[in-house]
Design a protein around this motif. Structure first.
Motif, PDB file in Angstrom:
ATOM      1  N   LEU A 196       0.830  -1.204   0.000  1.00 56.65           N
ATOM      2  CA  LEU A 196       0.000   0.000   0.000  1.00 56.65           C
ATOM      3  C   LEU A 196       0.866   1.256   0.000  1.00 56.65           C
ATOM      4  O   LEU A 196       0.587   2.229  -0.706  1.00 56.65           O
ATOM      5  CB  LEU A 196      -0.922  -0.011   1.216  1.00 56.65           C
ATOM      6  CG  LEU A 196      -1.914   1.130   1.368  1.00 56.65           C
ATOM      7  CD1 LEU A 196      -2.829   1.212   0.155  1.00 56.65           C
ATOM      8  CD2 LEU A 196      -2.737   0.957   2.632  1.00 56.65           C
ATOM      9  N   ALA A 197       1.932   1.235   0.779  1.00 55.73           N
ATOM     10  CA  ALA A 197       2.817   2.396   0.850  1.00 55.73           C
ATOM     11  C   ALA A 197       3.575   2.626  -0.444  1.00 55.73           C
ATOM     12  O   ALA A 197       4.041   3.742  -0.712  1.00 55.73           O
ATOM     13  CB  ALA A 197       3.806   2.220   2.009  1.00 55.73           C
ATOM     14  N   GLN A 198       3.703   1.596  -1.275  1.00 56.07           N
ATOM     15  CA  GLN A 198       4.444   1.717  -2.525  1.00 56.07           C
ATOM     16  C   GLN A 198       3.562   2.078  -3.705  1.00 56.07           C
ATOM     17  O   GLN A 198       4.050   2.182  -4.835  1.00 56.07           O
ATOM     18  CB  GLN A 198       5.178   0.402  -2.804  1.00 56.07           C
ATOM     19  CG  GLN A 198       6.273   0.083  -1.795  1.00 56.07           C
ATOM     20  CD  GLN A 198       6.907  -1.275  -2.018  1.00 56.07           C
ATOM     21  OE1 GLN A 198       6.379  -2.116  -2.758  1.00 56.07           O
ATOM     22  NE2 GLN A 198       8.049  -1.505  -1.391  1.00 56.07           N
ATOM     23  N   LYS A 199       2.282   2.274  -3.487  1.00 58.84           N
ATOM     24  CA  LYS A 199       1.388   2.642  -4.591  1.00 58.84           C
ATOM     25  C   LYS A 199       1.728   4.033  -5.133  1.00 58.84           C
ATOM     26  O   LYS A 199       2.264   4.889  -4.431  1.00 58.84           O
ATOM     27  CB  LYS A 199      -0.070   2.634  -4.114  1.00 58.84           C
ATOM     28  CG  LYS A 199      -0.673   1.255  -3.995  1.00 58.84           C
ATOM     29  CD  LYS A 199      -2.145   1.337  -3.665  1.00 58.84           C
ATOM     30  CE  LYS A 199      -2.764  -0.045  -3.618  1.00 58.84           C
ATOM     31  NZ  LYS A 199      -2.829  -0.660  -4.965  1.00 58.84           N
ATOM     32  N   ASP A 200       1.395   4.224  -6.399  1.00 57.08           N
ATOM     33  CA  ASP A 200       1.575   5.534  -7.031  1.00 57.08           C
ATOM     34  C   ASP A 200       0.760   6.571  -6.265  1.00 57.08           C
ATOM     35  O   ASP A 200      -0.415   6.341  -5.962  1.00 57.08           O
ATOM     36  CB  ASP A 200       1.115   5.447  -8.491  1.00 57.08           C
ATOM     37  CG  ASP A 200       1.600   6.629  -9.311  1.00 57.08           C
ATOM     38  OD1 ASP A 200       2.342   7.471  -8.758  1.00 57.08           O
ATOM     39  OD2 ASP A 200       1.245   6.698 -10.496  1.00 57.08           O
ATOM     40  N   GLU A 201       1.381   7.715  -5.958  1.00 59.24           N
ATOM     41  CA  GLU A 201       0.744   8.718  -5.112  1.00 59.24           C
ATOM     42  C   GLU A 201       0.784  10.092  -5.754  1.00 59.24           C
ATOM     43  O   GLU A 201       1.772  10.480  -6.382  1.00 59.24           O
ATOM     44  CB  GLU A 201       1.444   8.761  -3.749  1.00 59.24           C
ATOM     45  CG  GLU A 201       0.861   9.790  -2.784  1.00 59.24           C
ATOM     46  CD  GLU A 201       1.687   9.920  -1.517  1.00 59.24           C
ATOM     47  OE1 GLU A 201       1.153   9.644  -0.430  1.00 59.24           O
ATOM     48  OE2 GLU A 201       2.872  10.307  -1.620  1.00 59.24           O
ATOM     49  N   VAL A 202      -0.298  10.816  -5.603  1.00 61.35           N
ATOM     50  CA  VAL A 202      -0.372  12.218  -6.011  1.00 61.35           C
ATOM     51  C   VAL A 202      -0.638  13.041  -4.757  1.00 61.35           C
ATOM     52  O   VAL A 202      -1.624  12.823  -4.067  1.00 61.35           O
ATOM     53  CB  VAL A 202      -1.492  12.446  -7.053  1.00 61.35           C
ATOM     54  CG1 VAL A 202      -1.636  13.936  -7.355  1.00 61.35           C
ATOM     55  CG2 VAL A 202      -1.213  11.664  -8.324  1.00 61.35           C
TER      56      VAL A 202
END
Length: 332
Positions: A272-278
């Motif tokens: 979850l922490a490695q998901k693409d983030e905006v």
């Protein structure tokens, strides 16, 4: 009402009993056995359907049972089989066997179906047992009982974009701006008590699904606040939109809030922490000279999308950015 967990008991139909009967007709003194077989019991299936988004149907109904097979009858009449029970659930439902603590199936796409309980076979009638040396059998078979199970259903919402952030960061306001969804919006924390889904539509018949997750606080992965119950719902999202309030009502530091949420995501799931983030800076209408936004960009050292969910400033640009990222992941 949003329900994302349920405990239920399911049972397939029992098979019908075979029949003991002998043919009795005028002028047929030795008609012989004519008992028919019993019908099979109905199976129990779960199927993911696109028009459901909650497990509310299971809140008041804990026992689900398929139809039993009918018993056989004389004159070689076979009993009819029981109808299968197909239970509709939302896409993203995980089905666990409670007694075995076993994941049976993850129904993560609409149209997927899984057999969880097999119906019992129908019993044989006495006609089957007739032989040359045993011409008048009086035995038959009883129908087999259908399988039964205790199940736990767990729903993890499937969305393209998941909104995360502290309470009162503006997630619900942004969702209401981007879509036709109307989540509750108020000036106090924890206004959102359950996930809300909305479809973001853009020109050119483009659309993607956005989920507003209840606000997280430090310690959420250990059970603090409300968000710990809903962290699982952002595990399936493709992109996380981390909304930061640049003017928090409690006077907290936006950078510290960002790091606290990132820490909770990592503690819940590394993936979850490695998901693409905006990263989105909200309420820029309260920062006319841009000093807070500039300070935030300097400390986080990552691209930040400035918006005002209240006025709509920057919302269209953010929607286009998210669409490009969603489309990019689909084409991978």
């Amino acid at each position: 009402m949003f329900v994302d967990e349920a405990q239920i008991h399911v049972k397939a139909g029992d098979g019908g009993h075979g029949c003991v009967s002998f043919r009795r007709e005028k002028f047929v003194p030795k008609g012989g056995p004519d008992g028919g077989d019993g019908g099979h019991g109905g199976h129990v299936y779960f199927e993911a359907v696109a028009d459901k988004d909650t497990l509310l149907d299971f809140a008041g109904k804990h026992h689900w049972r398929a139809e039993n097979g009918r018993p056989g009858e004389g004159n070689n009449r076979y009993g009819s089989s029981g109808e299968d029970l197909v239970i509709p659930v939302p896409p993203g439902t995980l089905i666990y066997d409670t007694d075995l603590d076993l994941l049976i199936k993850d129904l993560n796409e609409p149209g997927l179906r899984v057999l969880v309980c097999r119906g019992g076979k129908g019993g044989k009638g006495n006609k089957v047992f007739a032989t040359a040396t045993h011409q008048a059998p009086r035995e038959s078979e009883r129908g087999e009982p259908g399988q039964e199970r205790n199940l736990r259903l767990e729903l993890k919402l499937i969305a393209d974009v998941g909104l995360v952030g502290m309470p009162n960061a503006g997630k619900s306001t942004l969702l209401s701006r981007c879509s036709a969804a109307r989540p509750k919006i108020a000036s106090y924390p924890f206004t959102t008590l359950e996930p809300v889904l909305g479809i973001v539509e853009l020109p050119g018949y483009r659309r993607f699904l956005m989920a507003d997750i209840p606000g997280l606080i430090e310690g959420a992965s250990d059970g603090a606040g409300l968000g710990h119950d809903f962290l699982k719902h952002i595990e399936r999202t493709r992109i996380l939109v981390h909304i930061l309030d640049i003017m928090p009502l409690d006077g907290s530091d936006p950078v510290a809030n960002y790091e606290a949420i990132r820490n909770e995501l990592a503690r819940h799931s590394v993936a979850l922490a490695q998901k693409d983030e905006v990263v989105v800076a909200n309420k820029i209408d309260l920062d006319p000279d841009g000093s807070r936004l500039q300070d935030l960009q300097g400390k986080l050292k990552c691209p930040i999308a400035p918006i005002s969910a209240a006025t709509g400033q920057g919302v269209r640009e953010l929607s286009e950015l998210l669409w490009r990222k969603v489309r990019g992941q689909e084409e991978r």
